[in-house]
Design an enzyme around this catalytic site. Structure first.
Site, PDB file in Angstrom:
ATOM      1  N   TYR A  73       0.838  -1.209   0.000  1.00  0.00           N
ATOM      2  CA  TYR A  73       0.000   0.000   0.000  1.00  0.00           C
ATOM      3  C   TYR A  73       0.870   1.256   0.000  1.00  0.00           C
ATOM      4  CZ  TYR A  73      -3.644   3.304   1.401  1.00  0.00           C
ATOM      5  OH  TYR A  73      -4.505   4.363   1.455  1.00  0.00           O
TER       6      TYR A  73
ATOM      7  N   HIS B  50       5.975  -7.545  -0.211  1.00  0.00           N
ATOM      8  CA  HIS B  50       6.314  -7.393   1.208  1.00  0.00           C
ATOM      9  C   HIS B  50       7.739  -7.887   1.472  1.00  0.00           C
ATOM     10  CE1 HIS B  50       2.442  -6.183   2.924  1.00  0.00           C
ATOM     11  NE2 HIS B  50       1.916  -6.864   1.914  1.00  0.00           N
TER      12      HIS B  50
ATOM     13  N   GLU C 230       9.431  -7.439   4.059  1.00  0.00           N
ATOM     14  CA  GLU C 230       9.659  -7.696   5.487  1.00  0.00           C
ATOM     15  C   GLU C 230       9.350  -9.127   5.901  1.00  0.00           C
ATOM     16  OE1 GLU C 230       7.164  -6.138   4.135  1.00  0.00           O
ATOM     17  OE2 GLU C 230       5.346  -6.122   5.342  1.00  0.00           O
TER      18      GLU C 230
ATOM     19  N   SER D 129       9.691  -9.786  38.801  1.00  0.00           N
ATOM     20  CA  SER D 129       8.660 -10.812  38.719  1.00  0.00           C
ATOM     21  C   SER D 129       9.270 -12.152  38.368  1.00  0.00           C
ATOM     22  CB  SER D 129       7.662 -10.426  37.633  1.00  0.00           C
ATOM     23  OG  SER D 129       8.309 -10.472  36.371  1.00  0.00           O
ATOM     24  N   GLY D 130      10.539 -12.139  37.960  1.00  0.00           N
ATOM     25  CA  GLY D 130      11.141 -13.362  37.445  1.00  0.00           C
ATOM     26  C   GLY D 130      11.060 -13.381  35.930  1.00  0.00           C
TER      27      GLY D 130
ATOM     28  N   ASP E 174      11.439  -9.047  31.229  1.00  0.00           N
ATOM     29  CA  ASP E 174      11.449  -7.586  31.125  1.00  0.00           C
ATOM     30  C   ASP E 174      11.965  -6.920  32.403  1.00  0.00           C
ATOM     31  OD1 ASP E 174      10.282  -8.247  28.767  1.00  0.00           O
ATOM     32  OD2 ASP E 174       8.257  -7.666  29.357  1.00  0.00           O
ATOM     33  N   SER E 175      11.376  -7.301  33.540  1.00  0.00           N
ATOM     34  CA  SER E 175      11.831  -6.663  34.780  1.00  0.00           C
ATOM     35  C   SER E 175      13.264  -7.089  35.096  1.00  0.00           C
ATOM     36  CB  SER E 175      10.879  -6.982  35.943  1.00  0.00           C
ATOM     37  OG  SER E 175      10.848  -8.362  36.216  1.00  0.00           O
ATOM     38  N   ALA E 176      13.638  -8.308  34.731  1.00  0.00           N
ATOM     39  CA  ALA E 176      15.001  -8.785  35.013  1.00  0.00           C
ATOM     40  C   ALA E 176      16.031  -7.966  34.242  1.00  0.00           C
ATOM     41  CB  ALA E 176      15.121 -10.262  34.641  1.00  0.00           C
TER      42      ALA E 176
END
Ligand code: XMP
Length: 516
Positions: free
Chosen positions: A86, A175, A177, A229-230, A233-235
């Site tokens: 597009y 496409h 990608e 949290s284990g 992301d938080s780690a």
């Protein structure tokens, strides 16, 4: 934290399911990218000083009323532009070419051939113009605008590629990608590195160095806390912040008793012993089980767990004097979604380490420009173990939403054991990274069985294993029968309290991944 000092490519989202994928592909080519809406104005583009602009595909035809367009002044800024599907049609249509409706569209693998006598700057070096590409279009460009040349075609698209070298504006009907397009990354790389002259400096090594500097200057001599949290992301956020400010960071890990087998110990071991991070380990199991007594409704359970979690986190962090920064593992897809998403509430998710209303913190969000795969790379570079870096997504309320009905310590023990067997067998089969999530669920029913000569009357375990890209949709994993058989016989033989195993063959939608 902004990356405005990083050379940036803007990916204009025309509403394609592929826009995020395009942004990730640009980054895989070591160029930083950000997604922007198609209503971005030329002035806004100028303010962001992009090195290039990529126009995504879109589900609509340029001829439909209200079809999205681009501020035409953007084409005159001299910024190199690359349109896909597009996006290519928008270029053709808005610059004076023609987009027509043909008898037949093209979907899937399509043979593309070069148009003789034309000079292409996209298909250079080892990249052939004659190749198999992935198409998904009905309309096609029939005439290129003035100053453009068509360099490739397919059976149903007379202009599969259009190029304007003077203005550095390019479009491909296919496409590039998606993995099925043979030389997609090579063509995108040529556009970014050769035509737009982007330098390939977006690497996770550079990201770590720059981010560590930014965190250090943001926090100064302050104190930061981070809820662990284990999960990955938080780690990774904690490890990164620790690298920047060392002992000025304290992590809080609230052990709800609802984690998977051995996970609580692993968090403490990794962060306190290996990473040397100051860690408050809140042993709140008993309080969570107390609070869950007699609670059977899924939403009530989620609410009870979420509320107690915040209270426990608050109590622990309240004891850290002068903490004025809160570290959160927000990722780029969360940032994009919170700006645009207006989805109906299906389940009330709570973010581990959620921000209580009455606490005043400045946020430190070192991952807010990263995609998940980049977060994993950063985690590995920071020396976090694979079990954390490649950990499956796990819901905030933990096993609480995988035990149907009331949650008791005994049932959590049973489920942890069954769940461990599922994960061990998935790992043995080498399927860990192919499967999005694999776990066991304990429903609130019992059935009759026979073991030895004894009649049994016990719960079944349900195995749930799904493949997914982003958890918005998912399909049940076609696990080999032999693997299912091993899981089934191990669970029944090894786990007291389970006498039957079933496999969940529901996709999402209509099911959700979790059972509650
Ligand atoms: P559903 O069950 O809605 O889950 O298909 C989609 C994904 O989200 C995870 N999940 C959660 N994650 N807090 C979280 O951080 C939650 O309360 C929560 N509930 C579900 C789920 O494991 C899946 O990956």
């Amino acid at each position: 934290m902004s990356s405005s000092d990083e050379e940036t490519v803007l990916v204009v989202d025309f509403g394609a399911q592929y826009a995020q994928l395009i942004a990730r592909r640009v980054r895989e080519l070591n160029v930083y990218s950000e997604l922007v809406g198609h209503d971005i104005t030329a002035d806004e583009v100028v303010a962001r000083k992009p090195a290039a602009i990529v126009l995504s595909g879109g589900p609509k035809s340029v001829h439909v009323e209200g079809a999205p367009t681009l501020d035409p002044a953007i084409f005159d800024l001299g910024v190199p532009i690359f349109g896909m599907c597009y996006g290519a049609q928008v270029i053709a249509q808005q610059l004076g070419g023609t987009v027509s409706r043909f008898e037949q569209g093209e979907y899937g693998r399509t043979e593309m051939t070069g148009i003789g006598g034309t000079e292409s700057k996209l298909f250079v070096g080892d990249t052939p113009v004659d190749q198999n590409v992935w198409m998904s279009h009905f309309d096609a460009i029939s005439e290129v605008p003035e100053g453009f040349v068509a360099t490739a075609r397919t059976e149903a698209a007379p202009v599969a590629v259009l190029e304007n070298h003077d203005r550095r504006i390019y479009g491909v009907q296919y496409h590039p990608e998606v993995g099925h397009t043979e030389h997609g990354m090579a063509v995108l790389g040529t556009f970014l590195h050769d035509i737009a002259e982007c330098s390939a400096t977006w690497t996770m090594g550079n990201f770590i160095d720059e981010t560590v500097e930014k965190i250090a200057s943001q926090v100064g001599s302050g104190r930061a806390i981070c809820g662990l949290s284990g999960g990955v992301d938080s780690a990774v956020a904690a490890a990164l912040v620790h690298k920047a400010i060392g002992s000025q960071l304290t992590c809080v890990f609230v052990d709800t008793g609802l984690m998977r087998a051995n996970e609580g110990e692993q968090v403490v071991e990794t962060f306190r012993r290996h990473q040397g991070i100051e860690l408050i380990h809140v042993r709140a199991e008993d309080r969570f089980f107390d609070k869950l007594k007699g609670v059977a409704d899924p939403e009530d359970k989620r609410k009870a767990i979420g509320e107690l979690f915040i209270r426990e986190f608050e109590a622990a962090s309240g004891g850290i004097d002068d903490a004025n920064f809160l570290v959160q593992g927000t990722l780029y897809p969360d940032v994009i979604e919170s700006g645009t998403k207006d989805a109906a509430k299906i389940k009330s998710h709570h973010n581990v380490g959620g921000l209580p209303d009455d606490m005043e913190f400045e946020l430190v969000e070192p991952l807010r420009n990263l995609f998940k795969d980049e977060v994993r790379q950063v985690g590995s570079e920071l020396g976090l173990p694979d079990e954390i870096v490649w950990r499956q997504p796990f819901p905030g309320p933990g096993l609480g939403v995988r035990i149907i009905g009331e949650v008791t310590p005994e049932l959590v023990g049973i489920l942890q054991h069954a769940d461990l067997i599922v994960r061990e067998e998935i790992a043995k089969a080498g399927l860990e990274r192919e499967i999005w999530q694999a776990f066991a669920v304990l429903p609130d029913i019992r059935s009759v069985g026979v073991m030895g000569d004894e009649r049994t009357y016990a719960r079944p375990a349900i195995i749930r294993a799904v493949t997914s890209e982003d958890a918005m949709t998912a399909d049940w994993a076609r696990l080999p029968y032999d693997l299912l058989e091993t899981m089934s016989s191990r669970i029944i033989n090894e786990v007291d309290g389970i006498n039957r195993v079933a496999y969940d063959i529901t996709s999402k939608p209509p099911g959700t991944i979790e059972w509650e």
